[in-house]
Write an enzyme that holds these catalytic residues in place. Structure first.
Site, PDB file in Angstrom:
ATOM      1  N   THR A  77       0.843  -1.206   0.000  1.00  0.00           N
ATOM      2  CA  THR A  77       0.000   0.000   0.000  1.00  0.00           C
ATOM      3  C   THR A  77       0.874   1.251   0.000  1.00  0.00           C
ATOM      4  O   THR A  77       0.542   2.264  -0.595  1.00  0.00           O
ATOM      5  CB  THR A  77      -0.916   0.014   1.250  1.00  0.00           C
ATOM      6  OG1 THR A  77      -1.565  -1.250   1.377  1.00  0.00           O
ATOM      7  CG2 THR A  77      -1.972   1.097   1.158  1.00  0.00           C
ATOM      8  N   ARG A 106       7.866  -2.579   2.711  1.00  0.00           N
ATOM      9  CA  ARG A 106       7.946  -2.599   4.169  1.00  0.00           C
ATOM     10  C   ARG A 106       8.288  -3.998   4.646  1.00  0.00           C
ATOM     11  O   ARG A 106       7.592  -4.957   4.289  1.00  0.00           O
ATOM     12  CB  ARG A 106       6.601  -2.182   4.739  1.00  0.00           C
ATOM     13  CG  ARG A 106       6.731  -1.150   5.810  1.00  0.00           C
ATOM     14  CD  ARG A 106       5.388  -0.685   6.226  1.00  0.00           C
ATOM     15  NE  ARG A 106       5.071   0.597   5.655  1.00  0.00           N
ATOM     16  CZ  ARG A 106       3.989   1.283   5.986  1.00  0.00           C
ATOM     17  NH1 ARG A 106       3.131   0.793   6.848  1.00  0.00           N
ATOM     18  NH2 ARG A 106       3.752   2.463   5.447  1.00  0.00           N
ATOM     19  N   SER A 159       6.125   3.986   8.575  1.00  0.00           N
ATOM     20  CA  SER A 159       4.963   4.702   9.090  1.00  0.00           C
ATOM     21  C   SER A 159       4.694   4.419  10.565  1.00  0.00           C
ATOM     22  O   SER A 159       5.551   4.647  11.405  1.00  0.00           O
ATOM     23  CB  SER A 159       3.764   4.368   8.217  1.00  0.00           C
ATOM     24  OG  SER A 159       2.677   5.191   8.555  1.00  0.00           O
ATOM     25  N   HIS A 160       3.550   3.853  10.840  1.00  0.00           N
ATOM     26  CA  HIS A 160       3.111   3.648  12.228  1.00  0.00           C
ATOM     27  C   HIS A 160       3.590   2.309  12.794  1.00  0.00           C
ATOM     28  O   HIS A 160       3.292   1.988  13.936  1.00  0.00           O
ATOM     29  CB  HIS A 160       1.592   3.695  12.259  1.00  0.00           C
ATOM     30  CG  HIS A 160       0.981   2.807  11.223  1.00  0.00           C
ATOM     31  ND1 HIS A 160       1.009   3.130   9.880  1.00  0.00           N
ATOM     32  CD2 HIS A 160       0.400   1.605  11.312  1.00  0.00           C
ATOM     33  CE1 HIS A 160       0.451   2.149   9.196  1.00  0.00           C
ATOM     34  NE2 HIS A 160       0.070   1.210  10.032  1.00  0.00           N
ATOM     35  N   ASP A 177       1.849  10.131  13.555  1.00  0.00           N
ATOM     36  CA  ASP A 177       2.461   8.802  13.558  1.00  0.00           C
ATOM     37  C   ASP A 177       3.963   8.851  13.274  1.00  0.00           C
ATOM     38  O   ASP A 177       4.563   9.925  13.230  1.00  0.00           O
ATOM     39  CB  ASP A 177       1.754   7.892  12.550  1.00  0.00           C
ATOM     40  CG  ASP A 177       2.077   8.273  11.123  1.00  0.00           C
ATOM     41  OD1 ASP A 177       2.320   9.466  10.865  1.00  0.00           O
ATOM     42  OD2 ASP A 177       2.097   7.377  10.250  1.00  0.00           O
ATOM     43  N   ASP A 182       5.926   8.693  10.679  1.00  0.00           N
ATOM     44  CA  ASP A 182       6.468   9.557   9.625  1.00  0.00           C
ATOM     45  C   ASP A 182       5.670  10.843   9.436  1.00  0.00           C
ATOM     46  O   ASP A 182       5.899  11.568   8.460  1.00  0.00           O
ATOM     47  CB  ASP A 182       6.571   8.784   8.304  1.00  0.00           C
ATOM     48  CG  ASP A 182       5.223   8.322   7.804  1.00  0.00           C
ATOM     49  OD1 ASP A 182       4.336   8.058   8.642  1.00  0.00           O
ATOM     50  OD2 ASP A 182       5.036   8.222   6.584  1.00  0.00           O
ATOM     51  N   ASP A 205       2.463  11.527   8.714  1.00  0.00           N
ATOM     52  CA  ASP A 205       1.377  11.759   7.763  1.00  0.00           C
ATOM     53  C   ASP A 205      -0.012  11.496   8.354  1.00  0.00           C
ATOM     54  O   ASP A 205      -1.005  11.936   7.809  1.00  0.00           O
ATOM     55  CB  ASP A 205       1.588  10.986   6.443  1.00  0.00           C
ATOM     56  CG  ASP A 205       1.743   9.500   6.647  1.00  0.00           C
ATOM     57  OD1 ASP A 205       1.715   9.039   7.794  1.00  0.00           O
ATOM     58  OD2 ASP A 205       1.901   8.788   5.622  1.00  0.00           O
ATOM     59  N   ARG A 206      -0.065  10.776   9.485  1.00  0.00           N
ATOM     60  CA  ARG A 206      -1.378  10.522  10.087  1.00  0.00           C
ATOM     61  C   ARG A 206      -1.672  11.529  11.190  1.00  0.00           C
ATOM     62  O   ARG A 206      -0.764  12.128  11.750  1.00  0.00           O
ATOM     63  CB  ARG A 206      -1.407   9.128  10.712  1.00  0.00           C
ATOM     64  CG  ARG A 206      -1.294   8.046   9.692  1.00  0.00           C
ATOM     65  CD  ARG A 206      -1.462   6.688  10.326  1.00  0.00           C
ATOM     66  NE  ARG A 206      -1.510   5.692   9.269  1.00  0.00           N
ATOM     67  CZ  ARG A 206      -2.012   4.482   9.396  1.00  0.00           C
ATOM     68  NH1 ARG A 206      -2.519   4.097  10.551  1.00  0.00           N
ATOM     69  NH2 ARG A 206      -2.022   3.646   8.379  1.00  0.00           N
ATOM     70  N   THR A 226      -7.982   2.048  -1.231  1.00  0.00           N
ATOM     71  CA  THR A 226      -7.161   2.396  -0.070  1.00  0.00           C
ATOM     72  C   THR A 226      -5.737   2.745  -0.504  1.00  0.00           C
ATOM     73  O   THR A 226      -5.143   2.042  -1.320  1.00  0.00           O
ATOM     74  CB  THR A 226      -7.130   1.203   0.890  1.00  0.00           C
ATOM     75  OG1 THR A 226      -8.461   1.001   1.367  1.00  0.00           O
ATOM     76  CG2 THR A 226      -6.214   1.447   2.067  1.00  0.00           C
ATOM     77  N   GLU A 250      -8.705   9.445   4.384  1.00  0.00           N
ATOM     78  CA  GLU A 250      -8.933   8.030   4.612  1.00  0.00           C
ATOM     79  C   GLU A 250      -9.325   7.839   6.069  1.00  0.00           C
ATOM     80  O   GLU A 250      -8.899   8.610   6.939  1.00  0.00           O
ATOM     81  CB  GLU A 250      -7.666   7.222   4.347  1.00  0.00           C
ATOM     82  CG  GLU A 250      -7.185   7.259   2.926  1.00  0.00           C
ATOM     83  CD  GLU A 250      -6.094   6.216   2.713  1.00  0.00           C
ATOM     84  OE1 GLU A 250      -6.427   5.090   2.355  1.00  0.00           O
ATOM     85  OE2 GLU A 250      -4.920   6.541   2.933  1.00  0.00           O
ATOM     86  N   GLU A 251     -10.075   6.772   6.311  1.00  0.00           N
ATOM     87  CA  GLU A 251     -10.494   6.488   7.680  1.00  0.00           C
ATOM     88  C   GLU A 251      -9.304   6.197   8.601  1.00  0.00           C
ATOM     89  O   GLU A 251      -9.414   6.302   9.808  1.00  0.00           O
ATOM     90  CB  GLU A 251     -11.479   5.314   7.718  1.00  0.00           C
ATOM     91  CG  GLU A 251     -11.079   4.058   6.938  1.00  0.00           C
ATOM     92  CD  GLU A 251      -9.888   3.325   7.467  1.00  0.00           C
ATOM     93  OE1 GLU A 251      -9.785   3.196   8.698  1.00  0.00           O
ATOM     94  OE2 GLU A 251      -9.049   2.888   6.649  1.00  0.00           O
ATOM     95  N   SER A 252      -8.180   5.827   8.012  1.00  0.00           N
ATOM     96  CA  SER A 252      -7.011   5.412   8.779  1.00  0.00           C
ATOM     97  C   SER A 252      -6.203   6.622   9.259  1.00  0.00           C
ATOM     98  O   SER A 252      -4.985   6.630   9.139  1.00  0.00           O
ATOM     99  CB  SER A 252      -6.150   4.494   7.917  1.00  0.00           C
ATOM    100  OG  SER A 252      -5.881   5.111   6.672  1.00  0.00           O
ATOM    101  N   LYS A 276      -0.776  12.496   2.669  1.00  0.00           N
ATOM    102  CA  LYS A 276      -1.587  12.913   3.793  1.00  0.00           C
ATOM    103  C   LYS A 276      -0.670  13.627   4.776  1.00  0.00           C
ATOM    104  O   LYS A 276       0.539  13.420   4.760  1.00  0.00           O
ATOM    105  CB  LYS A 276      -2.297  11.729   4.426  1.00  0.00           C
ATOM    106  CG  LYS A 276      -1.423  10.578   4.866  1.00  0.00           C
ATOM    107  CD  LYS A 276      -2.320   9.478   5.418  1.00  0.00           C
ATOM    108  CE  LYS A 276      -1.530   8.229   5.748  1.00  0.00           C
ATOM    109  NZ  LYS A 276      -1.636   7.216   4.704  1.00  0.00           N
TER     110      LYS A 276
HETATM  111  C1  G1P Z   1      -3.010   1.328   5.798  1.00  0.00           C
HETATM  112  C2  G1P Z   1      -4.299   2.126   5.788  1.00  0.00           C
HETATM  113  C3  G1P Z   1      -4.374   2.954   4.529  1.00  0.00           C
HETATM  114  C4  G1P Z   1      -3.142   3.854   4.427  1.00  0.00           C
HETATM  115  C5  G1P Z   1      -1.880   3.016   4.545  1.00  0.00           C
HETATM  116  C6  G1P Z   1      -0.637   3.870   4.603  1.00  0.00           C
HETATM  117  O1  G1P Z   1      -2.966   0.461   4.699  1.00  0.00           O
HETATM  118  O2  G1P Z   1      -5.419   1.281   5.887  1.00  0.00           O
HETATM  119  O3  G1P Z   1      -5.553   3.719   4.538  1.00  0.00           O
HETATM  120  O4  G1P Z   1      -3.128   4.546   3.214  1.00  0.00           O
HETATM  121  O5  G1P Z   1      -1.931   2.213   5.729  1.00  0.00           O
HETATM  122  O6  G1P Z   1      -0.637   4.718   5.711  1.00  0.00           O
HETATM  123  P1  G1P Z   1      -3.356  -1.103   4.776  1.00  0.00           P
HETATM  124  O7  G1P Z   1      -2.508  -1.690   5.868  1.00  0.00           O
HETATM  125  O8  G1P Z   1      -4.805  -1.134   5.192  1.00  0.00           O
HETATM  126  O9  G1P Z   1      -3.114  -1.650   3.420  1.00  0.00           O
HETATM  127 ZN    ZN Z   2       2.456   7.211   8.240  1.00  0.00          ZN
END
Ligand code: G1P
Ligand code: ZN
Length: 544
Positions: free
Chosen positions: A18, A22, A113-114, A278, A280, A282-283, A345, A364-366, A377
């Site tokens: 996504t 990673r 990221s997170h 988070d 990096d 972006d959240r 997504t 996004e909801e995330s 983001k």
């Molecule tokens: C997750 C989030 C998605 C976001 C991505 C990167 O991806 O659900 O909205 O863009 O992290 O931060 P997923 O693990 O669901 O593929």
């Molecule tokens: Zn992130």
């Protein structure tokens, strides 16, 4: 100094997910693993000669080592200029801002990221293009193809660069500039928001806020913006020093992981405003006094109030949301007479719409919200948007959102994550659901009747590219929706995400706990998909 050509062998599984590639740190530490992927990026975007590349990361374990390798490889591949964040630091949105501002060919951002960091944690690498946004699928596919046939990479035989000292160096004809990671980004924020008004709010002696940087990349950004430019009291930013292992925490801004912040906004004498970002940057998670702001509502309320914010005072062109995100923003778009796009997504799907000027806001909801100011983001941006809105409307956050629900109705939303489940079982569950799709309409589960069901696919309105199998959607006759998809960012087993949303406009039913309001939908979802049976779990690991 000399360019060395190093023979290498293909590593399986270097397929970006996504958001970039990673993997566990240990995987990235394998000799040639990082190098192969970086060379694959350079081969894909070649020629590199004469171009500028931005490099930085979220400061996690292995960040510095990776940056030294990338610097030497970028020089060997002919880039003329490298802009590297001091200390190896660049938040994802700041990298996007810098790529755009300095007309770079793109940037390499090192982040998972997170996901947790440290020697046993995760690491990640992603490439953003010259618009500052994540590489589109066509590009990540080409990078992946490159990783399957790579047999050598190029690297300069040179000493490490001092990443901590601002300044310019030269390496085999490549100019390397160690830049302030915060300045360009903070200036961009100052151009979008009413800093004077926000400063007045933060220094009125009454308004209390806290920003939790979770020992991740936003610490230096938050200190500069909140404490220096906006005059917030020292100590407003907590956990503000980026640490290689995020202090042992999980840098994901939700109510589970940002519990220190959540406590400050609840209980006796709660603060007025709280926010976290988070790994990096972006959240975002934004909280009011005793009030949790769902990211889906955040996007909708921002869109409905954009006219109050200087950078958006002239109106917004359109909105986009990822498919699993609730449909709250669609209602605002309808009222504004603009389009709301529904994308798969991942932020990369917003890029074309932003570049084409079709949308101004997206989310996004995330815990991801952003606008056309960059192509990622942007956590700090979202927090500043809310602070600016509170300052202008002179209302607490909770009241602004409740007023919105009264006007538009409320889209109850929650997401249930089942983490590190058996990959085969999770894939089987989704496969079985896919197979059932044609037979589902008309069937009843937990008293709810299914109206329609599909596997989401998307045709990009700008370049016509198609993306399939983006999540199973089930629509019920009471307006409720359940979405099932597997995460594309995990590094251990599979993560099953189940998303629930349901519209409510009865004024007496707008203040419920989402877990209760959505309970019937949850029963129906388990009956349709066999979540408990396939995952072997009685309940989700994380609820957001
Ligand atoms: C997750 C989030 C998605 C976001 C991505 C990167 O991806 O659900 O909205 O863009 O992290 O931060 P997923 O693990 O669901 O593929
Ligand atoms: Zn992130």
């Amino acid at each position: 100094m000399a360019i060395k050509t190093i023979s290498t062998q293909v590593f399986e599984g270097q397929k970006p997910g996504t958001s970039g590639l990673r993997k566990k740190v240990k995987e990235f530490q394998r000799s040639g693993y990082l190098e192969n992927f970086v060379q694959a990026i350079f081969n894909t975007i070649a020629p590199c000669d004469g171009h500028t590349l931005v490099v930085g990361g979220d400061g996690r374990f292995f960040n510095r080592e990776a940056i030294q390798v990338i610097i030497r490889m970028a020089a060997a591949n002919g880039f003329s200029r490298l802009l590297v964040g001091q200390g190896g630091i660049l938040s994802t949105p700041a990298a996007s801002c810098i790529i755009r501002k300095h007309q770079a060919r793109g940037g390499i951002i090192l982040s998972a990221s997170h996901n947790p960091g440290g020697p046993d944690g995760d690491f990640g690498i992603k490439f953003n293009g010259d618009n500052g946004g994540p590489a589109p699928e066509s590009l990540t596919d080409s990078i992946y193809q490159q990783t399957l046939s790579i047999d050598h990479y190029l690297i300069e035989d040179a000493e490490d660069v001092n990443l901590d000292q601002l300044g310019a160096y030269s390496l085999a004809g490549t100019a390397i500039e160690i830049i302030d990671p915060v300045a360009d980004y903070a200036d961009l924020m100052a151009s979008l928001f009413d800093f004077e008004r926000m400063k007045a709010l933060l220094t009125n002696g009454k308004f209390r806020m806290c920003f939790d940087a979770m020992h991740a990349v936003t610490g230096p950004y938050a200190k500069e913006i909140f404490e220096r430019r906006l005059g917030a009291a020292e100590g407003t930013v907590i956990n503000g020093v980026p640490l290689e292992d995020f202090g042992g925490g999980h840098p994901d801004p939700n109510q589970v992981h940002a519990h220190e912040l959540v406590a400050l906004l609840n209980g006796d004498n709660p603060m007025d405003f709280g926010a976290a970002s988070d790994g990096d940057g972006d959240r975002n998670m934004v909280l009011g006094k005793g009030f949790y702001l769902n990211p889906c509502d955040s996007l909708a309320v921002m869109a409905a109030n954009a006219q109050y914010i200087p950078g958006y005072a002239e109106g917004i062109a359109g909105i986009a949301r990822s498919m699993p995100t609730s449909r709250a923003a669609d209602r605002v778009a309808k009222k504004l007479g603009i389009h709301c796009y529904e994308t798969p997504t991942g932020w990369k799907f917003f890029g074309n719409l932003l570049d084409a000027g079709k949308i101004t806001l997206c989310g996004e909801e995330s815990f991801g919200t952003g606008s056309d100011h960059v192509r990622e983001k942007d956590g700090m941006w979202a927090v500043l948007f809310w602070l600016n809105l509170i300052a202008v409307r002179n209302q607490p956050l909770g009241e602004i959102v409740k007023n919105h629900w009264t006007r538009y109705g409320r889209d109850y939303f929650t997401r249930h994550d089942y983490e590190a489940v058996n990959s085969e079982r999770a894939a089987d569950m989704i496969e079985r659901l896919r197979g059932q799709l044609p037979d589902l309409p008309g069937r009843e589960f937990a008293g709810l009747c299914i109206e329609s069901a599909d596997d989401f696919s998307y045709t990009d309105p700008i370049d016509g590219s198609e993306t399939c199998n983006q999540g199973v959607r089930i629509f019920f006759d009471n307006g409720g929706r359940v979405v099932f998809r597997l995460s594309g960012t995990g590094t251990e087993g599979a993560t099953l995400r189940v998303y629930f949303d349901q519209y409510q406009n009865d004024p007496t039913l707008l203040g419920q706990d989402p877990q209760k309001a959505l309970a019937t939908l949850m029963d129906a979802a388990d009956q349709v998909a066999g979540i408990i049976e396939y995952t072997g779990r009685e309940k989700p690991d994380v609820i957001t």
